[in-house]
Design a protein around this motif. Structure first.
Motif, PDB file in Angstrom:
ATOM      1  N   ALA A   1     -16.160 -10.518   9.820  1.00  6.56           N
ATOM      2  CA  ALA A   1     -15.783 -11.936   9.848  1.00  6.56           C
ATOM      3  C   ALA A   1     -14.678 -12.173  10.862  1.00  6.56           C
ATOM      4  O   ALA A   1     -14.651 -13.199  11.561  1.00  6.56           O
ATOM      5  N   ALA A   2     -13.757 -11.231  10.943  1.00  5.73           N
ATOM      6  CA  ALA A   2     -12.643 -11.391  11.880  1.00  5.73           C
ATOM      7  C   ALA A   2     -13.146 -11.348  13.320  1.00  5.73           C
ATOM      8  O   ALA A   2     -12.727 -12.152  14.169  1.00  5.73           O
ATOM      9  N   ARG A   3     -14.046 -10.428  13.586  1.00  5.47           N
ATOM     10  CA  ARG A   3     -14.581 -10.317  14.945  1.00  5.47           C
ATOM     11  C   ARG A   3     -15.340 -11.597  15.315  1.00  5.47           C
ATOM     12  O   ARG A   3     -15.185 -12.135  16.408  1.00  5.47           O
ATOM     13  N   ALA A   4     -16.137 -12.090  14.353  1.00  8.36           N
ATOM     14  CA  ALA A   4     -16.906 -13.319  14.600  1.00  8.36           C
ATOM     15  C   ALA A   4     -15.974 -14.490  14.878  1.00  8.36           C
ATOM     16  O   ALA A   4     -16.334 -15.422  15.598  1.00  8.36           O
ATOM     17  N   ALA A   5     -14.771 -14.433  14.307  1.00  8.45           N
ATOM     18  CA  ALA A   5     -13.827 -15.539  14.494  1.00  8.45           C
ATOM     19  C   ALA A   5     -12.966 -15.352  15.741  1.00  8.45           C
ATOM     20  O   ALA A   5     -12.052 -16.140  15.980  1.00  8.45           O
ATOM     21  N   GLY A   6     -13.234 -14.310  16.512  1.00  8.66           N
ATOM     22  CA  GLY A   6     -12.513 -14.138  17.765  1.00  8.66           C
ATOM     23  C   GLY A   6     -11.294 -13.245  17.690  1.00  8.66           C
ATOM     24  O   GLY A   6     -10.566 -13.096  18.671  1.00  8.66           O
ATOM     25  N   PHE A   7     -11.064 -12.642  16.524  1.00 10.43           N
ATOM     26  CA  PHE A   7      -9.971 -11.676  16.427  1.00 10.43           C
ATOM     27  C   PHE A   7     -10.420 -10.346  17.036  1.00 10.43           C
ATOM     28  O   PHE A   7     -11.608 -10.159  17.352  1.00 10.43           O
ATOM     29  N   ASN A   8      -9.465  -9.451  17.163  1.00 10.63           N
ATOM     30  CA  ASN A   8      -9.726  -8.117  17.688  1.00 10.63           C
ATOM     31  C   ASN A   8      -9.381  -7.131  16.574  1.00 10.63           C
ATOM     32  O   ASN A   8      -8.361  -6.454  16.617  1.00 10.63           O
ATOM     33  N   PRO A   9     -10.236  -7.055  15.565  1.00 10.86           N
ATOM     34  CA  PRO A   9      -9.828  -6.404  14.325  1.00 10.86           C
ATOM     35  C   PRO A   9      -9.929  -4.884  14.331  1.00 10.86           C
ATOM     36  O   PRO A   9     -10.737  -4.291  15.053  1.00 10.86           O
ATOM     37  N   ALA A  10      -9.086  -4.287  13.510  1.00  9.72           N
ATOM     38  CA  ALA A  10      -9.215  -2.874  13.151  1.00  9.72           C
ATOM     39  C   ALA A  10      -9.095  -2.799  11.640  1.00  9.72           C
ATOM     40  O   ALA A  10      -8.298  -3.521  11.035  1.00  9.72           O
ATOM     41  N   THR A  11      -9.893  -1.928  11.044  1.00  8.47           N
ATOM     42  CA  THR A  11      -9.854  -1.760   9.593  1.00  8.47           C
ATOM     43  C   THR A  11      -9.571  -0.299   9.274  1.00  8.47           C
ATOM     44  O   THR A  11     -10.190   0.590   9.857  1.00  8.47           O
ATOM     45  N   VAL A  12      -8.614  -0.064   8.391  1.00  4.77           N
ATOM     46  CA  VAL A  12      -8.326   1.299   7.950  1.00  4.77           C
ATOM     47  C   VAL A  12      -8.534   1.372   6.449  1.00  4.77           C
ATOM     48  O   VAL A  12      -8.405   0.378   5.738  1.00  4.77           O
ATOM     49  N   GLU A  13      -8.875   2.548   5.981  1.00  9.24           N
ATOM     50  CA  GLU A  13      -9.066   2.721   4.542  1.00  9.24           C
ATOM     51  C   GLU A  13      -8.182   3.835   4.025  1.00  9.24           C
ATOM     52  O   GLU A  13      -8.072   4.895   4.649  1.00  9.24           O
ATOM     53  N   ILE A  14      -7.535   3.575   2.914  1.00  5.80           N
ATOM     54  CA  ILE A  14      -6.799   4.623   2.215  1.00  5.80           C
ATOM     55  C   ILE A  14      -7.258   4.634   0.763  1.00  5.80           C
ATOM     56  O   ILE A  14      -7.825   3.665   0.259  1.00  5.80           O
ATOM     57  N   THR A  15      -7.013   5.737   0.114  1.00  6.33           N
ATOM     58  CA  THR A  15      -7.219   5.818  -1.328  1.00  6.33           C
ATOM     59  C   THR A  15      -5.874   6.142  -1.954  1.00  6.33           C
ATOM     60  O   THR A  15      -5.217   7.104  -1.562  1.00  6.33           O
ATOM     61  N   ALA A  16      -5.456   5.287  -2.862  1.00  5.80           N
ATOM     62  CA  ALA A  16      -4.172   5.491  -3.522  1.00  5.80           C
ATOM     63  C   ALA A  16      -4.397   5.495  -5.027  1.00  5.80           C
ATOM     64  O   ALA A  16      -5.299   4.835  -5.534  1.00  5.80           O
ATOM     65  N   ASP A  17      -3.579   6.248  -5.744  1.00  2.61           N
ATOM     66  CA  ASP A  17      -3.657   6.198  -7.200  1.00  2.61           C
ATOM     67  C   ASP A  17      -2.990   4.923  -7.697  1.00  2.61           C
ATOM     68  O   ASP A  17      -2.041   4.440  -7.087  1.00  2.61           O
ATOM     69  N   ASP A  18      -3.480   4.401  -8.807  1.00  2.02           N
ATOM     70  CA  ASP A  18      -2.857   3.186  -9.349  1.00  2.02           C
ATOM     71  C   ASP A  18      -1.449   3.485  -9.849  1.00  2.02           C
ATOM     72  O   ASP A  18      -0.589   2.627  -9.828  1.00  2.02           O
ATOM     73  N   HIS A  19      -1.210   4.678 -10.323  1.00  2.00           N
ATOM     74  CA  HIS A  19       0.155   5.120 -10.574  1.00  2.00           C
ATOM     75  C   HIS A  19       0.226   6.593 -10.229  1.00  2.00           C
ATOM     76  O   HIS A  19      -0.788   7.217  -9.936  1.00  2.00           O
ATOM     77  N   LYS A  20       1.435   7.150 -10.225  1.00  2.84           N
ATOM     78  CA  LYS A  20       1.598   8.523  -9.794  1.00  2.84           C
ATOM     79  C   LYS A  20       0.639   9.440 -10.538  1.00  2.84           C
ATOM     80  O   LYS A  20       0.467   9.339 -11.756  1.00  2.84           O
ATOM     81  N   ALA A  21       0.039  10.335  -9.787  1.00  2.00           N
ATOM     82  CA  ALA A  21      -1.020  11.171 -10.346  1.00  2.00           C
ATOM     83  C   ALA A  21      -0.514  12.057 -11.481  1.00  2.00           C
ATOM     84  O   ALA A  21      -1.290  12.455 -12.350  1.00  2.00           O
ATOM     85  N   TYR A  22       0.794  12.386 -11.481  1.00  2.00           N
ATOM     86  CA  TYR A  22       1.273  13.290 -12.526  1.00  2.00           C
ATOM     87  C   TYR A  22       1.260  12.609 -13.894  1.00  2.00           C
ATOM     88  O   TYR A  22       1.202  13.271 -14.915  1.00  2.00           O
ATOM     89  N   PHE A  23       1.341  11.276 -13.925  1.00  2.00           N
ATOM     90  CA  PHE A  23       1.340  10.581 -15.211  1.00  2.00           C
ATOM     91  C   PHE A  23      -0.101  10.421 -15.670  1.00  2.00           C
ATOM     92  O   PHE A  23      -0.964  10.042 -14.885  1.00  2.00           O
ATOM     93  N   PRO A  24      -0.354  10.707 -16.954  1.00  2.00           N
ATOM     94  CA  PRO A  24      -1.750  10.707 -17.405  1.00  2.00           C
ATOM     95  C   PRO A  24      -2.472   9.388 -17.114  1.00  2.00           C
ATOM     96  O   PRO A  24      -1.889   8.315 -17.203  1.00  2.00           O
ATOM     97  N   GLY A  25      -3.739   9.489 -16.776  1.00  2.00           N
ATOM     98  CA  GLY A  25      -4.591   8.314 -16.671  1.00  2.00           C
ATOM     99  C   GLY A  25      -4.633   7.648 -15.310  1.00  2.00           C
ATOM    100  O   GLY A  25      -5.146   6.538 -15.192  1.00  2.00           O
ATOM    101  N   ALA A  26      -4.114   8.303 -14.284  1.00  2.00           N
ATOM    102  CA  ALA A  26      -4.157   7.693 -12.955  1.00  2.00           C
ATOM    103  C   ALA A  26      -5.597   7.569 -12.486  1.00  2.00           C
ATOM    104  O   ALA A  26      -6.420   8.454 -12.719  1.00  2.00           O
ATOM    105  N   THR A  27      -5.917   6.450 -11.840  1.00  2.00           N
ATOM    106  CA  THR A  27      -7.251   6.260 -11.264  1.00  2.00           C
ATOM    107  C   THR A  27      -7.093   5.866  -9.808  1.00  2.00           C
ATOM    108  O   THR A  27      -6.122   5.219  -9.438  1.00  2.00           O
ATOM    109  N   PRO A  28      -8.069   6.265  -8.982  1.00  2.00           N
ATOM    110  CA  PRO A  28      -7.936   5.950  -7.551  1.00  2.00           C
ATOM    111  C   PRO A  28      -8.328   4.504  -7.253  1.00  2.00           C
ATOM    112  O   PRO A  28      -9.212   3.943  -7.889  1.00  2.00           O
TER     113      PRO A  28
END
Lengths: 427, 427
Positions: B349-376
């Motif tokens: 959509a950004a490119r179609a609108a004339g922007f010069n876009p770049a997209t990056v992806e990261i995966t982060a835990d919702d909370h610190k992984a050491y605490f039980p129940g973290a999900t990406p």
């Protein structure tokens, strides 16, 4: 390129990792004062509580991870002198040996140390007496040792900042009886009293004896072999006293080397994390931090900030031109089943900084109320009346609040400021 | 001041409420075509699933709430003509009566209607045959009737936008066998394929037969008394067919009155929600919407947008000067135990609108992984390479992801664009 980093916590580790990302051939050495590189200080309460049974899991990355990333760690190496002219650091190594290490670029990430308040007796008492601070893994181990060896029943925590709150939860969860004393009129003094009040109520619901507006003046031995905590509101008996009243930057090393110090004694850096010393950078809890809204440097020790500053320092030490974008002081704290989050400036801070603030409060459900399990989130938003600029927000809600479903608040929000004449809002 | 509002859904209700907030003496009348004012269309799938057993709970506010707020509701009144010169609206009332109502200011909030695609047979088949659309409470009741009366076992859903996804979950939860067919190459075509793929996988894990890149060309009766859905990929047998391929603005009334129509046939309004007709405002799914990043009007029917536009219209109808700040198209959709959220522009959509876009992806835990129940949480962020402007973000994560603890992503993010040379980030 020999990059030397003093410190193995967030700032130092992220500086080293960033340098290796940018130049996989860089020679990156870290001096780590203890045996716990890249450990989560913030996670210690969850090991004390038992939520994280194995303390090794508090490490963000294992020694093997750091090794694989190309960081050369020298554990139990404490830097004791920096010669920025000679480009050397002197460090004590295990067994008392001393070593001198040369560098091309140096990053100082010495962090902070507990700020021990002027309370009578604290200068004489320590872990062996059951009196503790909490800032390192060794501090955590000492607390656990005291709990085990002194058959601790009653704990007094001095200071209701976020570590005090988290430790009140942790020790209560372990079955101990906890009294939490705060000199100011509210727990978590970084949020508005309107949200601190329900937080204190939640602590009391969970059995924590919360005293605010209570000044502790002495800690000493009681006749029974226990500890006595004297306050202007009466005495408390305790088996363990935990003093967590904030931190101050650890700057002895940097100052001795000639680094300029600024606000609250923190190391002065520019937004590229450069100190006044040639080829010496600094990052993390030992430096002052650029605040995006205040547009000036303040002392704002936060893990996420240390991490970002570390990356800037790591990039620039290798010749980069990174700039620290600044902090908004964003923080989130879980206390039992509630969470408080805050960002930016609240009313009092904004007014002190010369803004013309108004703060409004709404309560919104985390998801539509018709769907089972909705919980309320109290949201206080602060803006500038003159410019309309958004200045900050504070949230108080349930730990299980859902992240995704934006809910429309009910019609007329209660407001501490006047209602806005127009109400076009943005997503 | 007699304010007349046509429509009893988000735009109309919030317009009326806002008017009464600003002027508690205003005479505010709403014409509501059905008997369900202020119902959550978005919540219908959760009634169908059984999560919200009582459909009354899908009302954001009860009739009593709306009455207490001073809104005069005329249920089952369908507006059939607007005379903006005479300042009157003609409406059909229950029992076929017709009524003419005068106004000083009029707000049109007629919403949208299902956009039925060019599929053979759809012009002849309806709820009595087990072929349904879903946009109103009556549509929901009709679906439930079909399920009960036709002993439905197999369902084919045509269209994998958010309603299709939610209904796939809802009907699967009821124990039905669901096939979800989408003409485009992915489910939820408003997000990147990188996130649509794990969403489709999650649907399949939960038993939904997902077909993408499948064009449905006919729906008809099968010899067995069931329905046959013909696609270019073979036929499907179904007891219920649900066609949810998007909506179009409901503008017959406004257009007949002389309102100008623009993009995708939506009513043209300025950012004060004024139409080209004197004293006539419009808001919600029947109007075009100002997009903050595109800086132009697009068709973007969303509940939260309708709500905000309604408030602007309500304020301005009373002589205010409110401005709709614009939308970023922010959306969050829960599908079984996953949530997708998106805001702003993604790469295409950004490119179609004339922007010069770049997209990056990261995966982060919702909370610190050491605490039980973290999900990406997978996070894709789009920015403009030229200006550095943030353009949009998309998230994919677990429903139970925690709202509060920002977690530091692991070191080197995978990037679809080149790595940024400097990495100073803001909170």
């Amino acid at each position: 390129m020999r990059l030397l980093v003093i410190g193995g916590s967030d700032a130092g580790i992220s500086a080293g990792l960033r340098a290796r990302e940018l130049d996989p051939t860089a020679d990156v050495t870290l001096l780590v004062a203890d045996r716990y590189p890249n450990f989560s200080i913030c996670g210690i309460p969850y090991h004390v509580s038992g939520d994280v049974p194995d303390w090794h899991h508090l490490a963000h990355r294992s020694a093997a991870d750091l090794d694989a990333a190309g960081l050369q760690l020298r554990l139990e190496h404490r830097a004791i002198a920096v010669d920025s002219d000679a480009h050397t650091v002197t460090a004590t190594a295990p067994a008392g040996r001393s070593t001198v290490i040369g560098y091309d670029r140096l990053i100082i990430g010495t962090g902070a140390v507990p700020a021990v308040p002027a309370i009578g007796g604290l200068d004489r008492l320590g872990p062996a007496d059951g009196v503790h601070v909490l800032h390192t893994m060794d501090d955590a181990f000492a607390i656990l040792r005291t709990i085990a060896e002194r058959r601790v029943v009653r704990v007094v925590i001095v200071g209701a900042g976020y570590i005090g709150l988290e430790m009140a939860e942790a020790l209560t969860t372990r079955g101990l009886t906890v009294t939490l004393l705060e000199q100011l009129d509210q727990v978590m003094p970084t949020i508005d009293p309107e949200l601190a009040a329900p937080l204190a109520a939640h602590l009391r619901d969970r059995g924590v004896d919360v005293g605010t507006g209570v000044k502790v003046h002495t800690v000493g031995h009681a006749a029974t072999g226990r500890l006595a905590v004297g306050t202007d509101d009466g005495d408390h008996v305790a088996d363990l006293v935990l003093v967590v009243t904030g931190v101050r930057p650890d700057t002895d090393l940097a100052a001795s080397a000639g680094a300029a110090l600024g606000v609250r004694g923190a190391i002065v850096v520019d937004r590229g994390m450069r100190t006044n010393l040639p080829d010496v950078y600094a990052a993390g809890d030992c430096v002052h931090t650029y605040h995006r809204l205040l547009e000036q440097h303040v002392y704002l020790p936060l893990r996420s900030t240390a991490h970002k500053q570390g990356r800037v320092a790591g990039a620039n030490a290798l010749g980069g031109t990174a700039t620290f974008a600044g902090s908004l002081g964003t923080q989130a704290v879980k206390v039992f089943d509630r969470v408080v989050a805050t960002t930016g400036l609240r009313d009092t801070a904004a007014r002190a900084a010369g803004f013309n603030p108004a703060t409004v409060e709404i309560t919104a459900d985390d998801h539509k109320a018709y769907f089972p399990g909705a919980t309320p989130i109290r949201i206080r938003v602060t803006g500038d009346r003159t410019t309309g600029q958004l200045l900050g927000a504070q949230l108080f809600g349930h730990r299980g609040a859902e992240i995704a479903n934006a809910s429309t608040p009910s019609p007329p929000p209660s407001a501490t400021g006047p209602p806005s004449p127009t109400s076009s809002t943005s997503t």
